[in-house]
Motif scaffolding. Structure first.
Motif, PDB file in Angstrom:
ATOM      1  N   VAL A 369     -46.080 -52.440  17.332  1.00 33.09           N
ATOM      2  CA  VAL A 369     -46.092 -52.566  18.813  1.00 33.09           C
ATOM      3  C   VAL A 369     -46.817 -53.582  19.631  1.00 33.09           C
ATOM      4  N   TYR A 370     -47.949 -53.698  18.999  1.00 30.83           N
ATOM      5  CA  TYR A 370     -49.034 -54.875  19.732  1.00 30.83           C
ATOM      6  C   TYR A 370     -48.438 -56.056  19.155  1.00 30.83           C
ATOM      7  N   ASN A 371     -48.089 -56.476  18.080  1.00 29.79           N
ATOM      8  CA  ASN A 371     -47.528 -57.751  17.743  1.00 29.79           C
ATOM      9  C   ASN A 371     -46.369 -58.064  18.943  1.00 29.79           C
ATOM     10  N   SER A 372     -45.565 -57.081  19.014  1.00 31.17           N
ATOM     11  CA  SER A 372     -44.201 -57.268  19.662  1.00 31.17           C
ATOM     12  C   SER A 372     -44.860 -57.613  21.247  1.00 31.17           C
ATOM     13  N   MET A 373     -45.581 -56.884  21.682  1.00 29.82           N
ATOM     14  CA  MET A 373     -45.913 -57.277  23.251  1.00 29.82           C
ATOM     15  C   MET A 373     -46.940 -58.587  23.164  1.00 29.82           C
ATOM     16  N   ILE A 374     -47.581 -58.920  22.208  1.00 27.97           N
ATOM     17  CA  ILE A 374     -48.458 -60.046  22.360  1.00 27.97           C
ATOM     18  C   ILE A 374     -47.490 -61.159  22.192  1.00 27.97           C
ATOM     19  N   MET A 375     -46.506 -61.311  21.419  1.00 30.38           N
ATOM     20  CA  MET A 375     -45.443 -62.327  21.209  1.00 30.38           C
ATOM     21  C   MET A 375     -44.718 -62.320  22.539  1.00 30.38           C
ATOM     22  N   SER A 376     -44.388 -61.268  23.359  1.00 33.01           N
ATOM     23  CA  SER A 376     -43.897 -61.555  24.600  1.00 33.01           C
ATOM     24  C   SER A 376     -44.430 -62.124  25.572  1.00 33.01           C
ATOM     25  N   TYR A 377     -46.002 -62.005  25.488  1.00 36.64           N
ATOM     26  CA  TYR A 377     -46.745 -62.937  26.408  1.00 36.64           C
ATOM     27  C   TYR A 377     -46.885 -63.933  26.109  1.00 36.64           C
ATOM     28  N   VAL A 378     -46.771 -64.330  24.582  1.00 36.86           N
ATOM     29  CA  VAL A 378     -46.940 -65.791  24.353  1.00 36.86           C
ATOM     30  C   VAL A 378     -45.516 -66.501  24.475  1.00 36.86           C
ATOM     31  N   ASN A 379     -44.530 -65.990  24.348  1.00 34.89           N
ATOM     32  CA  ASN A 379     -43.371 -66.468  24.892  1.00 34.89           C
ATOM     33  C   ASN A 379     -43.070 -66.714  26.401  1.00 34.89           C
ATOM     34  N   ALA A 380     -43.621 -66.020  27.377  1.00 36.54           N
ATOM     35  CA  ALA A 380     -43.680 -66.044  28.530  1.00 36.54           C
ATOM     36  C   ALA A 380     -44.951 -66.907  29.000  1.00 36.54           C
ATOM     37  N   GLY A 381     -45.402 -67.556  28.266  1.00 30.99           N
ATOM     38  CA  GLY A 381     -46.483 -68.623  28.682  1.00 30.99           C
ATOM     39  C   GLY A 381     -47.789 -67.947  29.279  1.00 30.99           C
ATOM     40  N   GLN A 382     -48.048 -66.382  28.710  1.00 25.93           N
ATOM     41  CA  GLN A 382     -49.430 -65.996  29.277  1.00 25.93           C
ATOM     42  C   GLN A 382     -50.066 -65.619  28.309  1.00 25.93           C
ATOM     43  N   PRO A 383     -50.686 -66.577  27.436  1.00 22.56           N
ATOM     44  CA  PRO A 383     -51.520 -66.183  26.119  1.00 22.56           C
ATOM     45  C   PRO A 383     -52.752 -65.253  26.534  1.00 22.56           C
TER      46      PRO A 383
END
Length: 630
Positions: A369-383
């Motif tokens: 779950v953490y990995n999916s949410m972090i990758m969502s932020y990364v793909n949205a340009g909000q690292p």
């Protein structure tokens, strides 16, 4: 014996090397030879029995006159360890043979049919194999006991015969032994059964048996009805429908004819899923509203999960809406499926809502779950938001994967956020992941994006100091850093220095130089680099065509500008805001106003907001008279 000695020598060599670190190999080999000769001689005394040599496998070591007490105890302990390892290996090989037995395979097939999969099936398979092995060993032990008893009986018969031949039974006072006949006692009255002190012959146990029978009827899976006659014809019609057909009328007819129960519906849906997956989703959604189907939360979540796996957001959300309308609240499994679907689809706002919904239900997010949410932020340009979650993982002793660190580092690098890139790179080292050329290159790219060539060069030199050879991409990033400040002399000096050390520029490095020369309107030099890219046997990257189009447009070289513009228009979806801006500004500066306006319209059609500074020059410019590209 060979296996025992091989294992023994391997372990003993390590013990001797540890006890005598200053001794060379020849000395250690001499010690080993003396010890092995003594061990072999003890084996020969015991008739080759290893257990006798080491005191029965578990007792105290037998003292030796040749070795000290400590040395002999070490020999004894190593021998025990070797024997245990050999026994484990033998047992493991036995289990392997039973894993391939037909009985175990049959049980695994049955388990697969009832829905047991993955790790649980693997554990059951080994459990069944061990049980079969123990069962075989038990029967073999019984056979050995039987053979030993037969040998004892034969020995007794031989002794008896010898006595008879010598003097007879009566004279020697030897009476014939009569076997003891054991028979069951005669039963009187009604037979009573007792298990663990319970008298099962009483009348109350008959009532218990009836209740158990009724319970089994509920728990034990029922068989679906046999479909025949008109019901069979309607069933085949439904199974033969196309995805776009409306199955409602045929389903109503099928229900009226068969009067199905839940097991009938499940059997029907399974057959439909094998035949036509798309039609299955359509009919399964209709079946949820059937009273005879008795839909529960698992039926809804199973369908939602299936839609989520195929990235069908609208379908999954529609099922979820029906679920809420029917008064069934989503559980954690359903919410997790929706969350992963939104994350995979890149819908950040809905992914955040689902993530908070999971937390509100009391779920502690796991690694996935953490990995999916972090990758969502990364793909949205909000690292930065992704980094916050990564820190939360660390506080909960959940170690982020190397892929997560690299994704955050790459995202910070693309944004030119130097501080963020350095924080992630440092955290990555503390987590035990060794920096590599890729991570160092991303830090250099971050400084290049930020327009800090000195810091980029510092990190670039540090890469070489650590023994890494910068590749084409890393070198291109360093050249791009110099381009930000237009430090062409430093860039050329760096390239000359690297070429002396054996570096051969590739497409990436040449592309950065070519873009730089295009901006400087150095047409001849840019075309020379274009020739070198062609000599490498690779097609020029898309950004090269953007640079050429801008350069030729500003130089009013109509023919070459048209050629470059044609390539760019064919791949307009790759331009992005900056690409469109460069093309439109170049066309406007060269007087190709009509083409610039057309590119402006394409930019708007792609949904990219148009800055006012692009529109104003077009309104004030006059068209350069020439044919435009259609």
């Amino acid at each position: 014996m060979n296996e025992f000695l091989s294992r023994f020598v391997w372990i003993m060599r390590g013990k001797l090397s540890e006890a005598y670190p200053d001794s060379d190999k020849n000395t250690i080999d001499g010690m080993l030879l003396i010890i092995v000769e003594k061990v072999v001689s003890e084996m020969e005394k015991g008739g080759g029995n290893l257990d006798q040599m080491i005191g029965g496998g578990g007792g105290e070591p037998t003292p030796s006159e040749d070795f000290s007490e400590d040395l002999w105890r070490t020999v004894w302990e190593i021998s025990n360890v070797v024997l245990e390892d050999m026994q484990k290996a033998q047992k493991k090989e036995k289990v392997k043979t039973f894993l391939q037995s037909e009985e175990v395979k049959e049980m695994c097939r049955f388990a697969g049919e009832v829905g047991i999969r993955g790790e649980m099936l693997r554990e059951l398979r080994f459990k069944w194999a061990r049980e079969k092995m123990e069962e075989r060993e038990f029967y073999q032990s019984l056979e050995r006991l039987k053979e030993e008893e037969e040998e004892e009986e034969d020995a007794k018969e031989v002794v008896k015969s010898e006595r008879i031949l010598v003097g007879g039974d009566a004279e020697d006072g030897v009476s014939e032994e009569r076997p003891n006949v054991v028979s069951l006692p005669k039963r009187h009255g009604k037979l009573k059964y007792k298990i663990y002190g319970l008298d099962l012959s009483g009348p109350k146990w008959a009532e218990v048996a009836d209740r158990i029978h009724e319970t089994e009827e509920v728990i034990w899976p029922q068989e679906p009805k046999q479909i025949s006659g008109k019901s069979k014809v309607v069933t085949e019609k439904i199974l033969s429908l196309q995805t776009e057909d409306d199955p409602s009328q045929l389903l109503a007819e099928w229900v009226e004819l068969l009067q199905p129960s839940r097991i009938d519906w499940i059997d029907f849906l399974d057959r439909l899923k094998e035949r036509n997956t798309c039609l299955y989703f359509k009919i399964a959604e209709l079946v949820l509203g059937e009273e005879s189907f008795q839909a529960n939360i698992r039926d809804y979540s199973k369908l939602i999960d299936a839609h989520a796996g195929e990235n069908r957001l609208d379908d999954a959300e529609r099922i979820l809406k029906k679920m809420n309308e029917n008064g069934i609240l989503p559980d954690i499994l359903t919410s997790t499926a929706m969350f992963h679907m939104y994350s995979k689809a890149g819908n950040l706002s809905r992914a955040e809502e689902s993530f908070e919904s999971l937390r509100s239900q009391g779920l502690q997010p796991d690694m996935r779950v953490y990995n999916s949410m972090i990758m969502s932020y990364v793909n949205a340009g909000q690292p930065k938001l992704g980094e916050t979650l990564m820190r939360e993982m660390e506080t909960r002793d959940i170690k982020p994967t190397e892929e997560i660190y690299m994704a955050l580092l790459k995202s910070f690098s693309q944004l030119g956020d130097v501080n963020g890139a350095q924080r992630v790179a440092t955290s990555m080292q503390f987590a035990g992941f060794q920096p590599n050329l890729e991570s160092y290159t991303l830090v250099v790219e971050a400084f290049a994006k930020a327009g800090e060539p000195d810091q980029a060069r510092h990190n670039f030199d540090y890469i070489m100091k650590l023994g890494h050879k910068p590749d084409d991409r890393c070198t291109a990033s360093m050249i791009a850093a110099y381009e930000k400040k237009n430090l062409l002399d430093k860039a050329l000096n760096l390239l000359l220095q690297l070429e002396k050390d054996g570096f051969e520029p590739g497409v990436a490095t040449y592309s950065v130089f070519l873009d730089w020369l295009c901006k400087l309107q150095m047409i001849d030099e840019a075309e020379q680099l274009l020739t070198k890219i062609a000599e490498l046997g690779e097609a020029p990257p898309f950004n090269v065509h953007v640079s050429l189009c801008e350069m030729y447009s500003r130089a009013r070289n109509e023919k070459k500008a048209l050629q470059a513009l044609g390539v760019v228009e064919a791949k307009k979806d790759q331009l992005g805001k900056e690409g469109f801006k460069r093309i439109i500004e170049g066309l406007t500066a060269g007087g190709f106003v009509q083409d610039a306006k057309r590119m402006l319209e394409l930019m708007q059609a792609e949904g990219i907001p148009v800055p006012e500074q692009l529109k104003l020059p077009l309104m004030m410019s006059h068209s350069h008279r020439r044919p435009t590209i259609r």
